[in-house]
Design a protein around this motif. Structure first.
Motif, PDB file in Angstrom:
ATOM      1  N   ILE A 151       0.831  -1.202   0.000  1.00 28.00           N
ATOM      2  CA  ILE A 151       0.000   0.000   0.000  1.00 28.00           C
ATOM      3  C   ILE A 151       0.866   1.252   0.000  1.00 28.00           C
ATOM      4  O   ILE A 151       0.624   2.202  -0.757  1.00 28.00           O
ATOM      5  N   VAL A 152       1.901   1.251   0.843  1.00 24.06           N
ATOM      6  CA  VAL A 152       2.801   2.405   0.921  1.00 24.06           C
ATOM      7  C   VAL A 152       3.475   2.658  -0.421  1.00 24.06           C
ATOM      8  O   VAL A 152       3.570   3.798  -0.892  1.00 24.06           O
ATOM      9  N   ALA A 153       3.952   1.576  -1.069  1.00 26.64           N
ATOM     10  CA  ALA A 153       4.629   1.724  -2.356  1.00 26.64           C
ATOM     11  C   ALA A 153       3.675   2.272  -3.413  1.00 26.64           C
ATOM     12  O   ALA A 153       4.034   3.178  -4.182  1.00 26.64           O
ATOM     13  N   ALA A 154       2.464   1.743  -3.471  1.00 24.54           N
ATOM     14  CA  ALA A 154       1.490   2.202  -4.467  1.00 24.54           C
ATOM     15  C   ALA A 154       1.145   3.672  -4.257  1.00 24.54           C
ATOM     16  O   ALA A 154       1.077   4.452  -5.218  1.00 24.54           O
ATOM     17  N   ARG A 155       0.924   4.051  -3.012  1.00 24.80           N
ATOM     18  CA  ARG A 155       0.594   5.449  -2.734  1.00 24.80           C
ATOM     19  C   ARG A 155       1.749   6.377  -3.099  1.00 24.80           C
ATOM     20  O   ARG A 155       1.538   7.461  -3.658  1.00 24.80           O
ATOM     21  N   ALA A 156       2.968   5.948  -2.806  1.00 24.42           N
ATOM     22  CA  ALA A 156       4.134   6.781  -3.116  1.00 24.42           C
ATOM     23  C   ALA A 156       4.307   6.936  -4.623  1.00 24.42           C
ATOM     24  O   ALA A 156       4.627   8.026  -5.120  1.00 24.42           O
ATOM     25  N   ILE A 157       4.098   5.837  -5.360  1.00 23.72           N
ATOM     26  CA  ILE A 157       4.225   5.887  -6.825  1.00 23.72           C
ATOM     27  C   ILE A 157       3.194   6.845  -7.412  1.00 23.72           C
ATOM     28  O   ILE A 157       3.515   7.686  -8.265  1.00 23.72           O
ATOM     29  N   VAL A 158       1.950   6.742  -6.966  1.00 24.17           N
ATOM     30  CA  VAL A 158       0.886   7.611  -7.477  1.00 24.17           C
ATOM     31  C   VAL A 158       1.158   9.062  -7.107  1.00 24.17           C
ATOM     32  O   VAL A 158       1.004   9.974  -7.938  1.00 24.17           O
ATOM     33  N   SER A 159       1.582   9.293  -5.879  1.00 22.34           N
ATOM     34  CA  SER A 159       1.861  10.662  -5.441  1.00 22.34           C
ATOM     35  C   SER A 159       2.963  11.306  -6.273  1.00 22.34           C
ATOM     36  O   SER A 159       2.844  12.462  -6.719  1.00 22.34           O
ATOM     37  N   ARG A 160       4.044  10.552  -6.499  1.00 22.30           N
ATOM     38  CA  ARG A 160       5.149  11.099  -7.304  1.00 22.30           C
ATOM     39  C   ARG A 160       4.699  11.341  -8.745  1.00 22.30           C
ATOM     40  O   ARG A 160       5.068  12.341  -9.365  1.00 22.30           O
ATOM     41  N   ALA A 161       3.918  10.399  -9.294  1.00 26.08           N
ATOM     42  CA  ALA A 161       3.459  10.532 -10.672  1.00 26.08           C
ATOM     43  C   ALA A 161       2.549  11.748 -10.841  1.00 26.08           C
ATOM     44  O   ALA A 161       2.629  12.461 -11.849  1.00 26.08           O
ATOM     45  N   ILE A 162       1.684  12.001  -9.865  1.00 22.28           N
ATOM     46  CA  ILE A 162       0.812  13.167  -9.924  1.00 22.28           C
ATOM     47  C   ILE A 162       1.642  14.449  -9.872  1.00 22.28           C
ATOM     48  O   ILE A 162       1.396  15.400 -10.636  1.00 22.28           O
ATOM     49  N   SER A 163       2.626  14.479  -8.989  1.00 18.32           N
ATOM     50  CA  SER A 163       3.457  15.685  -8.865  1.00 18.32           C
ATOM     51  C   SER A 163       4.273  15.940 -10.124  1.00 18.32           C
ATOM     52  O   SER A 163       4.593  17.094 -10.443  1.00 18.32           O
ATOM     53  N   ARG A 164       4.594  14.878 -10.876  1.00 16.17           N
ATOM     54  CA  ARG A 164       5.333  15.043 -12.128  1.00 16.17           C
ATOM     55  C   ARG A 164       4.416  15.274 -13.319  1.00 16.17           C
ATOM     56  O   ARG A 164       4.881  15.454 -14.450  1.00 16.17           O
ATOM     57  N   GLY A 165       3.111  15.204 -13.088  1.00 22.16           N
ATOM     58  CA  GLY A 165       2.159  15.403 -14.166  1.00 22.16           C
ATOM     59  C   GLY A 165       1.954  14.173 -15.024  1.00 22.16           C
ATOM     60  O   GLY A 165       1.410  14.270 -16.139  1.00 22.16           O
ATOM     61  N   GLU A 166       2.327  12.995 -14.523  1.00 22.72           N
ATOM     62  CA  GLU A 166       2.199  11.761 -15.296  1.00 22.72           C
ATOM     63  C   GLU A 166       0.850  11.078 -15.095  1.00 22.72           C
ATOM     64  O   GLU A 166       0.458  10.226 -15.900  1.00 22.72           O
ATOM     65  N   LEU A 167       0.157  11.416 -14.008  1.00 25.18           N
ATOM     66  CA  LEU A 167      -1.160  10.856 -13.721  1.00 25.18           C
ATOM     67  C   LEU A 167      -2.102  11.973 -13.303  1.00 25.18           C
ATOM     68  O   LEU A 167      -1.670  12.990 -12.752  1.00 25.18           O
ATOM     69  N   PRO A 168      -3.421  11.790 -13.536  1.00 19.11           N
ATOM     70  CA  PRO A 168      -4.395  12.800 -13.119  1.00 19.11           C
ATOM     71  C   PRO A 168      -4.409  12.981 -11.606  1.00 19.11           C
ATOM     72  O   PRO A 168      -4.046  12.066 -10.853  1.00 19.11           O
TER      73      PRO A 168
END
Length: 224
Positions: A151-168
């Protein structure tokens, strides 16, 4: 983005050491332990637990499956509980959150780790852990740590991707992890034995297709 990552699948999901296997501390002086015997015992322990659960788990059953004497097991572990806990700790590791500055590469890393958790015995021991870890004193804590790390890894990946503009902005880490875990588990368990060899030969292709599908689904939310 995120170049092709070749997936190397071991027969077991081991924690990282210089020998590729985490072993409990040796008990006292004497002849060095045979790592091959330890591996066979670990394999057998997870196989027995996955097939029969905690109720059917015993030192005698593990010894028979591993092809070793019960005395060899008792020299290493005082009881079946300690044996199973060490086997799970050696083979079912927490998920590492790897920051690779690219959401696709990070999801490939996460999916690879999830796949290795299930591939060894077609996921039986992992499914059994979900159902029965609480029955084994000392085992639930490790399994909770494994589940939490996903769960921690998934949340971190999504958070970083959002901050980089890679995910909504509204990307759900829960749905992303559920999709990856569910797909990996079903892929491992649903393939018939006759196609097992082909499955193992094409795991890297499958994981790339899965990650690309998940990314496409997550990004489509922004278009709704």
């Amino acid at each position: 983005m995120g170049g092709r990552i070749r997936i190397v699948v071991d027969c077991v999901f081991m924690t990282s050491t210089s020998q590729g296997l985490t072993e409990p501390a040796a008990s006292g002086a004497g002849r060095p332990r045979d790592p091959d015997v330890d591996r066979r015992i670990y394999d057998a322990a997870l196989d027995i637990f996955g097939e029969w659960g905690w109720k059917g788990f015993s030192v005698a059953a593990v010894a028979k499956t591993a092809g070793v004497a019960r005395a060899s097991i008792y020299l290493r572990w005082p009881n079946s509980t300690d044996l199973l806990i060490d086997a799970v700790r050696a083979r079912v590791a927490v998920v590492a959150d790897r920051s690779l500055n690219d959401v696709r590469a990070e999801l490939l890393s996460l999916a690879n780790q999830l796949l290795r958790q299930y591939i060894a015995d077609t996921g039986r021991s992992s499914v059994r852990l979900m159902l029965e870890a609480h029955l084994v004193p000392g085992l639930k804590e490790h399994w909770d740590e494994v589940a939490a790390s996903q769960i921690v890894a998934a949340r971190a990946i999504v958070s970083r991707a959002i901050s980089r503009g890679e995910l909504p902005q509204n990307t759900s880490a829960t749905l992303l992890l559920d999709t990856l875990c569910g797909a990996v588990m079903m892929h491992v368990q649903a393939v018939p034995a006759s196609l097992r060899e082909r499955q193992l030969a094409n795991l890297d292709v499958y994981v790339e297709q899965l990650v690309d599908y998940v990314l496409a689904a997550a990004r489509s939310v922004a278009d709704q």
